[in-house]
Design an enzyme around this catalytic site. Structure first.
Site, PDB file in Angstrom:
ATOM      1  N   ASP A 332      50.216  17.125   2.675  1.00 30.11           N
ATOM      2  CA  ASP A 332      50.008  15.494   2.423  1.00 30.11           C
ATOM      3  C   ASP A 332      48.358  15.387   2.611  1.00 30.11           C
ATOM      4  O   ASP A 332      48.018  14.036   2.875  1.00 30.11           O
ATOM      5  CB  ASP A 332      50.744  14.740   3.288  1.00 30.11           C
ATOM      6  CG  ASP A 332      51.326  13.550   2.634  1.00 30.11           C
ATOM      7  OD1 ASP A 332      50.846  13.509   1.521  1.00 30.11           O
ATOM      8  OD2 ASP A 332      51.794  12.564   3.303  1.00 30.11           O
ATOM      9  N   LYS A 334      45.149  13.706   1.771  1.00 27.16           N
ATOM     10  CA  LYS A 334      44.540  12.588   1.092  1.00 27.16           C
ATOM     11  C   LYS A 334      44.071  11.486   1.885  1.00 27.16           C
ATOM     12  O   LYS A 334      44.038  11.536   2.918  1.00 27.16           O
ATOM     13  CB  LYS A 334      45.895  11.852   0.231  1.00 27.16           C
ATOM     14  CG  LYS A 334      47.045  11.350   1.049  1.00 27.16           C
ATOM     15  CD  LYS A 334      47.925  10.741   0.105  1.00 27.16           C
ATOM     16  CE  LYS A 334      49.349  10.233   1.124  1.00 27.16           C
ATOM     17  NZ  LYS A 334      50.258   9.452   0.224  1.00 27.16           N
ATOM     18  N   ASN A 337      45.485   9.520   4.709  1.00 21.96           N
ATOM     19  CA  ASN A 337      46.151  10.007   5.649  1.00 21.96           C
ATOM     20  C   ASN A 337      44.852  10.573   6.753  1.00 21.96           C
ATOM     21  O   ASN A 337      45.150  11.390   7.599  1.00 21.96           O
ATOM     22  CB  ASN A 337      47.010  11.368   5.573  1.00 21.96           C
ATOM     23  CG  ASN A 337      48.473  10.840   5.060  1.00 21.96           C
ATOM     24  OD1 ASN A 337      48.820   9.743   5.273  1.00 21.96           O
ATOM     25  ND2 ASN A 337      49.132  11.467   4.392  1.00 21.96           N
ATOM     26  N   ASP A 350      49.806  11.711   9.683  1.00 17.49           N
ATOM     27  CA  ASP A 350      51.245  11.876   9.149  1.00 17.49           C
ATOM     28  C   ASP A 350      51.602  13.285   8.647  1.00 17.49           C
ATOM     29  O   ASP A 350      51.115  13.828   7.853  1.00 17.49           O
ATOM     30  CB  ASP A 350      50.750  11.047   7.849  1.00 17.49           C
ATOM     31  CG  ASP A 350      52.317  10.761   7.071  1.00 17.49           C
ATOM     32  OD1 ASP A 350      53.333  11.383   7.333  1.00 17.49           O
ATOM     33  OD2 ASP A 350      52.381  10.279   5.995  1.00 17.49           O
ATOM     34  N   THR A 367      51.910  13.933  -2.838  1.00 19.76           N
ATOM     35  CA  THR A 367      51.320  12.567  -3.439  1.00 19.76           C
ATOM     36  C   THR A 367      51.043  13.237  -4.936  1.00 19.76           C
ATOM     37  O   THR A 367      50.159  14.128  -4.834  1.00 19.76           O
ATOM     38  CB  THR A 367      50.372  11.969  -2.746  1.00 19.76           C
ATOM     39  OG1 THR A 367      50.875  11.749  -1.439  1.00 19.76           O
ATOM     40  CG2 THR A 367      49.747  10.701  -3.510  1.00 19.76           C
TER      41      THR A 367
HETATM   42  N1  ATP Z   1      47.666   7.152  15.477  1.00 23.87           N
HETATM   43  C1  ATP Z   1      47.141   6.318  14.608  1.00 23.87           C
HETATM   44  N2  ATP Z   1      46.057   5.217  14.847  1.00 23.87           N
HETATM   45  C2  ATP Z   1      45.844   4.247  14.009  1.00 23.87           C
HETATM   46  N3  ATP Z   1      46.466   4.214  12.946  1.00 23.87           N
HETATM   47  C3  ATP Z   1      47.557   4.812  12.472  1.00 23.87           C
HETATM   48  C4  ATP Z   1      48.007   6.031  13.462  1.00 23.87           C
HETATM   49  N4  ATP Z   1      48.867   6.788  12.990  1.00 23.87           N
HETATM   50  C5  ATP Z   1      49.333   6.213  11.598  1.00 23.87           C
HETATM   51  N5  ATP Z   1      48.421   5.090  11.502  1.00 23.87           N
HETATM   52  C6  ATP Z   1      48.613   4.017  10.475  1.00 23.87           C
HETATM   53  O1  ATP Z   1      49.743   4.060  10.148  1.00 23.87           O
HETATM   54  C7  ATP Z   1      49.814   4.139   8.653  1.00 23.87           C
HETATM   55  C8  ATP Z   1      51.223   4.962   8.515  1.00 23.87           C
HETATM   56  O2  ATP Z   1      51.449   6.123   9.310  1.00 23.87           O
HETATM   57  P1  ATP Z   1      52.256   7.206   8.807  1.00 23.87           P
HETATM   58  O3  ATP Z   1      51.540   7.635   7.374  1.00 23.87           O
HETATM   59  O4  ATP Z   1      52.245   8.295   9.777  1.00 23.87           O
HETATM   60  O5  ATP Z   1      53.543   6.698   8.473  1.00 23.87           O
HETATM   61  P2  ATP Z   1      54.645   7.225   7.448  1.00 23.87           P
HETATM   62  O6  ATP Z   1      55.755   6.378   7.673  1.00 23.87           O
HETATM   63  O7  ATP Z   1      54.717   8.462   7.761  1.00 23.87           O
HETATM   64  O8  ATP Z   1      53.928   6.819   6.218  1.00 23.87           O
HETATM   65  P3  ATP Z   1      54.504   7.122   4.792  1.00 23.87           P
HETATM   66  O9  ATP Z   1      55.492   6.672   4.423  1.00 23.87           O
HETATM   67  O10 ATP Z   1      53.081   6.710   3.790  1.00 23.87           O
HETATM   68  O11 ATP Z   1      54.136   8.695   4.820  1.00 23.87           O
HETATM   69  C9  ATP Z   1      48.665   5.166   8.376  1.00 23.87           C
HETATM   70  O12 ATP Z   1      48.322   5.554   7.023  1.00 23.87           O
HETATM   71  C10 ATP Z   1      47.439   4.582   9.106  1.00 23.87           C
HETATM   72  O13 ATP Z   1      46.911   3.586   8.661  1.00 23.87           O
END
Ligand code: ATP
Length: 518
Positions: A332, A334, A337, A350, A367
């Site tokens: 993933d 991009k 992430n 992610d 993506t």
């Molecule tokens: N450790 C972290 N510190 C700060 N921000 C974070 C952190 N982890 C995630 N984020 C923020 O939260 C967003 C969503 O996190 P993540 O991509 O892990 O969730 P997801 O539910 O898997 O999202 P998606 O459905 O898009 O895959 C990230 O794009 C980032 O902006």
């Protein structure tokens, strides 16, 4: 120039080979994307798949202009800003102290993954401090078609890692000896006098964490800044609603994510501190990466210089090399992430699509702009997909938009399979050479996936000035230092409504068993 954001409207279910079903849902607001006028469109995130080839596309794209200035009131969070009730609630109660009746566990092993000094002060470098949400950015730099014929058919020129075997149906392939259940006694004993386990590790409880503010939303939940009341450190809590995880058939992906995160430890990957669940949600606690997403910096800058792109690419190569050495494919890659830490270095986040590989895998995920031809063609894929995505990422950093783009995912897939890439006239020719060698449709000839593995990428001329140990040890000077005022600063993230927390729904015992090993 049309500014479009490519995330998080989310529409469901495309069967690439036959049926198509779609349902749309706007999932979140997000940032702008500057594409050329002719490339105003969408992108999606594929989130499911395998045997039936049913895939879910998350993230069509939402429009939002890049804020030209950051308002002073915007995002100036304090701990008092929000507190939420986690765990089972009645109605839509989203206020009050965090109070959880959970099946949380204490896992000293996980503490080992936490990096010690990630929240330390940013190193003193004479770089420009920029905010991800500011409009201007000043980067001070320092430093053919696939030859397979049928699905799963053995490839004549496999590299060592591309093993032919039985089809992997994205079952959870590893049992990492999760000791969550073993540790529940710690938890059941309630508030014990000590926050240490018998082994001397940290004994976590959900109510140690005070939620402050949402910094990201995803497919099944959200990521919040929170404060660990025991250590007084900021961290990020990813909260996933189990009902959604089940509905979207993502149970194994979520377990993969947690298991892989427990296994890895690298300077450029996010560190999982602890994970747990209650009867409604899964929770993962990470170090908080306060600089925001590389995506935001790239969109604000338009494009990056060759040196800036080289810096980020090098840190990603270092991380991919490490992950692949553990037989983990990330799948993933991009800019969304890639988070930027306070010190300006990358943290890959992610791991929802990451997979421990024993064989090729067949899950259709990723993506669209970043997926490799062999994924589209359902031929089984391996770590080569990450090298493909690296080619797309380097192109996007240098040019400002991805090499394969269309308003519709199918248009994107067609372009990917055609192998045609438009090149900017003034593109760094050495970077272009690397991109060309990464964006090779025949993965057996793709740089990174041949017999020398990642070394071929590391030895490419674009990286010739780099000492890879220095890269790993964060000795390269970051081109961008985020504008961060304190460790819990959220100004580099978008604002998210705190009013749309869904009431948590306890899942029944039968479904809860699906998450036994989480
Ligand atoms: N450790 C972290 N510190 C700060 N921000 C974070 C952190 N982890 C995630 N984020 C923020 O939260 C967003 C969503 O996190 P993540 O991509 O892990 O969730 P997801 O539910 O898997 O999202 P998606 O459905 O898009 O895959 C990230 O794009 C980032 O902006």
């Amino acid at each position: 120039m049309l500014k479009l954001k490519l995330r998080n409207i989310y529409f469901t279910v495309v069967n690439i080979s036959s049926n198509i079903q779609c349902s749309k849902k706007i999932n979140k607001t997000s940032m702008s994307k500057n594409f050329p006028p002719s490339k105003n469109g969408s992108s999606s995130k594929l989130i499911a798949g395998t045997e039936t080839h049913m895939i879910k596309l998350t993230a069509l794209h939402n429009k939002k202009q890049i804020p030209t200035t950051r308002t002073s009131t915007n995002n100036t969070n304090t701990e008092a800003t929000f507190t939420f009730k986690l765990g089972r609630t009645t109605g839509s109660d989203v206020s009050g102290d965090l109070s959880v009746n959970s099946s949380e566990s204490s896992d000293p092993v996980e503490s080992d993954y936490s990096e010690k000094s990630e929240d330390e002060k940013a190193q003193q470098v004479e770089n420009t401090h920029v905010s991800a949400n500011s409009h201007s950015i000043s980067s001070v730099t320092t430093t053919s078609m696939n030859n397979e014929t049928v699905d799963g058919e053995k490839d004549e020129s496999h590299d060592a890692d591309d093993i032919t075997n039985t089809e992997d149906s994205d079952r959870s392939e590893q049992d990492d000896g999760n000791d969550t259940d073993d540790e529940e006694t710690d938890n059941e004993s309630g508030e014990s006098s000590s926050n240490l386990t018998e082994k001397g590790g940290r004994k976590y409880h959900l109510d140690h964490f005070q939620i402050i503010k949402t910094v990201g939303t995803g497919t099944f939940g959200r990521v919040c800044l929170c404060r660990d009341k025991v250590s007084n450190k900021y961290c990020a809590m990813k909260i996933l609603a189990m009902t959604e995880v089940i509905r979207l058939k993502q149970i194994e992906h979520v377990k993969n994510e947690r298991n892989i995160l427990r296994e890895i430890r690298h300077p450029f990957t996010i560190s999982l501190e602890w994970s747990t669940k209650d009867e409604s949600n899964l929770y993962m606690i990470f170090d908080y990466v306060c600089g925001g997403e590389l995506f935001t910096y790239l969109r604000n800058a338009g494009k990056f210089s060759s040196q800036t792109s080289n810096f980020y690419a090098a840190e990603i190569v270092s991380a991919l090399d490490y992950l692949h050495s553990l037989q983990i494919i990330y799948r993933d890659l991009k800019p969304e992430n890639l988070l930027i830490n306070r010190d300006g270095h990358i943290k890959i986040t992610d791991f929802g699509f990451a997979k421990k590989l024993r064989d090729r895998t067949w899950t259709l995920c990723g993506t669209p702009e970043y997926i490799a031809p062999e994924i589209i063609q359902s031929k089984g894929h391996n770590k080569a997909v990450d090298w493909w995505a690296l080619g797309v990422l380097i192109y996007e950093m240098l040019v400002g938009y991805p090499p394969f783009y269309d308003e519709q995912p199918f248009g994107i897939y067609e372009k990917i399979l055609s192998g045609k890439i438009e090149w900017e006239r003034h593109m760094d020719p050495i970077a272009k050479d690397l991109i060309k060698k990464l964006l090779v449709n025949d993965r057996t000839k793709r740089l990174g996936n041949m017999k020398n593995g990642a070394d071929d990428v590391k030895r490419h001329r674009w990286f010739k000035n780099l000492n890879w140990n220095d890269v790993y040890n964060k000795k390269l000077m970051p081109p961008i230092l985020p504008d961060v005022h304190h460790d819990g600063d959220t100004t580099n993230f978008d604002d998210y409504s705190e009013m749309d927390w869904k009431p948590t729904i306890a899942i029944d015992q039968k479904d809860l068993k699906l998450f036994n090993d989480f």
